[in-house]
Write a protein that holds these residues in place. Structure first.
Motif, PDB file in Angstrom:
ATOM      1  N   HIS A 173      -2.539  -1.332   4.423  1.00  0.00           N
ATOM      2  CA  HIS A 173      -3.203  -0.036   4.255  1.00  0.00           C
ATOM      3  C   HIS A 173      -3.199   0.770   5.561  1.00  0.00           C
ATOM      4  CE1 HIS A 173      -4.399  -0.722   0.161  1.00  0.00           C
ATOM      5  NE2 HIS A 173      -5.119  -1.796   0.466  1.00  0.00           N
ATOM      6  N   SER A 225       0.871  -1.177   0.000  1.00  0.00           N
ATOM      7  CA  SER A 225       0.000   0.000   0.000  1.00  0.00           C
ATOM      8  C   SER A 225       0.903   1.220   0.000  1.00  0.00           C
ATOM      9  CB  SER A 225      -0.911   0.002   1.224  1.00  0.00           C
ATOM     10  OG  SER A 225      -1.696   1.192   1.256  1.00  0.00           O
ATOM     11  N   GLY A 226       0.839   2.009  -1.058  1.00  0.00           N
ATOM     12  CA  GLY A 226       1.713   3.166  -1.128  1.00  0.00           C
ATOM     13  C   GLY A 226       3.171   2.757  -1.074  1.00  0.00           C
ATOM     14  N   THR A 286       0.938   8.530   6.100  1.00  0.00           N
ATOM     15  CA  THR A 286       0.405   9.730   5.444  1.00  0.00           C
ATOM     16  C   THR A 286      -0.136  10.728   6.457  1.00  0.00           C
ATOM     17  OG1 THR A 286      -1.784   8.725   5.140  1.00  0.00           O
ATOM     18  CG2 THR A 286      -0.172   8.447   3.349  1.00  0.00           C
ATOM     19  N   HIS A 313       0.260   2.343   5.923  1.00  0.00           N
ATOM     20  CA  HIS A 313       0.411   3.448   4.970  1.00  0.00           C
ATOM     21  C   HIS A 313      -0.407   4.661   5.416  1.00  0.00           C
ATOM     22  CE1 HIS A 313       0.899   5.646   1.265  1.00  0.00           C
ATOM     23  NE2 HIS A 313      -0.407   5.649   1.062  1.00  0.00           N
TER      24      HIS A 313
END
Length: 610
Positions: free
Chosen positions: A129, A90-91, A136, A132
């Motif tokens: 996720h 994820s990312g 963020t 990630h």
């Protein structure tokens, strides 16, 4: 089940990780993958099937990085496929995971509302996720993001995480699933088990539940999930490579006997709802409507699985109030049996490849019956041929004489009985909750019973020269008597018979004299008084009584030569305890005789012929 390997250092990571994964192949898996940081980004390679397939793909790639993580997957959420294989990303994050995230459905729905798109059916992708998302939101470095992400997670996990933004770091964490760290000069490693690391170091750290560790080439830092710095002892491992695969035990069978508390927990995890007194098992494909329409349950299996089926009959009839038949699979198709569309046929097999059981389920399906597989091996032949599957999550069983597969089958059958009973309206919430609570507590009680293994060893010494042994039990003790006798026959080569205790006077009583050991399963259950009367009949003929009894029972102490004590538990869960000393007796007798315990003569682990 599943294997994790991670590496940070100065050497190429990919060959080290793949070789470490090979050392974990005994755990069983259906797919494999690797993520390597090359200094600029993370490259992920995944493959369905064995490590040979992953190696073929890696030969076509140039992965020069010195930081990476790898995984062998044994499917739980989502079928075996390349898409569901680990690592998940994820990312900037790549992540591998062992265990089960119990609240992954709620987490997935939350993430989807935030616009996250999922590419797999796994619970693991949720964790990638989450990490990630924390990055963020400003939770940096990766170590802090993993800590915060785990604050949202309920369940069992061992994870290893890499980030494109931090080329020299792997972050790992564990809760309820093992993870070992390797301590070396100029490099750090992690693995699901000791064998994966032994080629590089014998100095290891065993993470504890709630630990999060940052691995760098310069060293290892450990904190709890809540941010408290901790120190874990470095241990020196002196095992040989073969001993390492056996976890330090002399034989795989003994290792698997002692694994039973953990694998029963794995069978229950994510399925038992103690708040509502219910079982979540939608994957088996038995809807509430179908559960109510069932007119008969028909269980078919062979050997040890057949004995589990007999116990299942007691539970299904008592809790779900459905007439239940148990039949040896090897006999089913040769007597032209009758099946109906409202039958639920349960085909039990640890391997999922048992030829006789496959033939039986095909006969049932040909007549329109609904077939449910109860199996350990994901996507094996029997689940593929069935309408639904209830997997036991016991992990690979190397010893030919089944132990942990049997107890996980028992746990799964009791859960299934509760599941059916709740949907049929024959089992109220209160009794269901009490039964499930007792089942939930069983793993710790199993650990207590296995803690008395040395005493069982002393009893086994007294039985080493016996040519015949009789096992007696009533009710749920009867299938355990059958299983105890089978275990002793399989690996010690002594003649042994399991009997319903009430049947002793109809023949076997003629065998009893002062040379015959008689194992009597007589805990304080609903059948106690009647079983004790059979024990008295053995005593009157000078048989040697080995009693499997409830701790503190003075009556049994007076009436038997040897005793193995069990904690007091509800009748429904007794088989998961009463079988343990019988497995140990069989193991120790065979070992004392010098037999090949793991590979007894004439037997195969998976019976693929009739």
């Amino acid at each position: 089940m599943c294997g994790i390997v991670g590496y940070v250092g100065s050497k190429k990571a990919a060959p080290i990780i793949v070789e470490g994964l090979r050392k974990l192949e005994y755990r069983g898996y259906d797919s494999a993958g690797i993520a390597i940081h090359d200094g600029n980004g993370i490259e992920i390679v995944r493959a369905l099937g064995k490590l040979a397939r992953l190696s073929e793909l890696l030969e076509k790639r140039t992965l020069e990085g010195t930081t990476g993580i790898g995984h062998t997957r044994w499917a739980t959420h989502g079928r075996p496929s390349e898409v569901n294989a680990h690592p998940h990303s994820s990312g900037v994050v790549a992540l591998v995971h062992n265990g089960i995230i119990e609240n992954y459905v709620a987490l997935r729905q939350e993430l989807e509302k935030e616009g996250v798109k999922f590419s797999s059916d796994t619970d693991t992708e949720v964790m990638a996720h989450l990490v990630h998302r924390e990055l963020t939101r400003g939770a940096k470095p990766l170590f802090k993001a993993v800590q915060r992400a785990l604050g949202h997670v309920h369940g069992a996990y061992a994870i290893a995480v890499a980030s494109r933004e931090e080329p020299d770091v792997v972050v790992v964490a564990r809760y309820g699933s093992p993870l070992v760290l390797g301590v070396c000069e100029g490099e750090s490693l992690c693995g699901s088990d000791i064998p994966a690391l032994l080629a590089h170091t014998r100095d290891m750290i065993f993470l504890e539940d709630g630990d999060v560790a940052e691995l760098r080439a310069t060293g290892i830092r450990i904190e709890t999930v809540t941010g408290e710095e901790v120190q874990r002892k470095v241990r020196r491992i002196d095992w040989s490579p073969v001993m390492a695969e056996r976890g330090g035990y002399k034989h795989f069978m003994l290792k698997e006997i002692h694994e039973q508390p953990d694998v029963v927990e794995a069978t229950l995890r994510g399925r038992v709802d103690l708040v509502n007194g219910d079982v979540h098992a939608t994957e088996i494909g038995v809807s509430p409507e179908l559960a109510r329409e069932i007119r008969r349950v028909y269980i078919t299996a062979c050997g040890t699985s057949h004995h589990a089926g007999i116990a299942g009959r007691y539970w299904i009839e008592q809790l779900a109030r459905v007439p239940t038949v148990v039949e040896l699979a090897s006999e089913v198709r040769y007597r032209d049996p009758i099946f109906y569309p409202d039958d639920l046929v349960i085909a039990i097999s640890q391997s999922g490849e048992t030829a006789d059981t496959i033939a039986a389920l095909k006969a049932a399906k040909a007549q329109g019956a609904k077939v449910l597989a109860l199996c350990n091996v994901v996507d094996s032949a029997i689940p593929r041929a069935s309408d639904g599957a209830l997997y036991t999550h016991a992990g690979p069983e190397i010893g030919v004489a089944s132990t942990k597969c049997f107890t996980t089958q028992l746990a799964a059958l009791l859960m299934l009985a509760v599941y059916l009973g709740r949907r049929r309206g024959t089992l109220d919430e209160g009794r269901a909750r009490e039964t499930l609570q007792a089942l939930w507590e069983i793993p710790n009680q199993m650990r207590d019973v296995l803690g008395d293994a040395d005493y069982v060893h002393a009893i086994a010494k007294k039985m080493t020269h016996a040519k015949d042994v009789l096992f007696l039990g009533r009710g749920l003790g009867f299938p355990i008597a059958l299983e105890g006798a089978l275990k002793l026959k399989e690996i010690s080569y002594a003649h042994a018979e399991g009997y319903a205790a009430g049947e002793m006077k109809h023949g076997p009583i003629a065998l009893i004299d002062e040379t015959l050991p008689v194992v009597v399963i007589c805990p304080r259950d609903a059948h106690f008084d009647k079983t004790v009367s059979n024990l008295e009949e053995v005593r009157a003929r000078e048989g040697q009584v080995i009693a499997i009894a409830t701790k503190g029972d003075e009556q049994i102490l007076e009436k038997s030569q040897y005793q193995v004590w069990l904690p007091k538990v509800r009748d429904e869960v007794l088989p998961l305890l009463t079988v343990l000393p019988l497995q140990l007796i069989a193991y120790y007798v065979a070992h004392l005789k010098g037999n090949d315990v793991d590979q007894p003569r004439n037997l195969a682990k998976t019976v693929t012929v009739e």
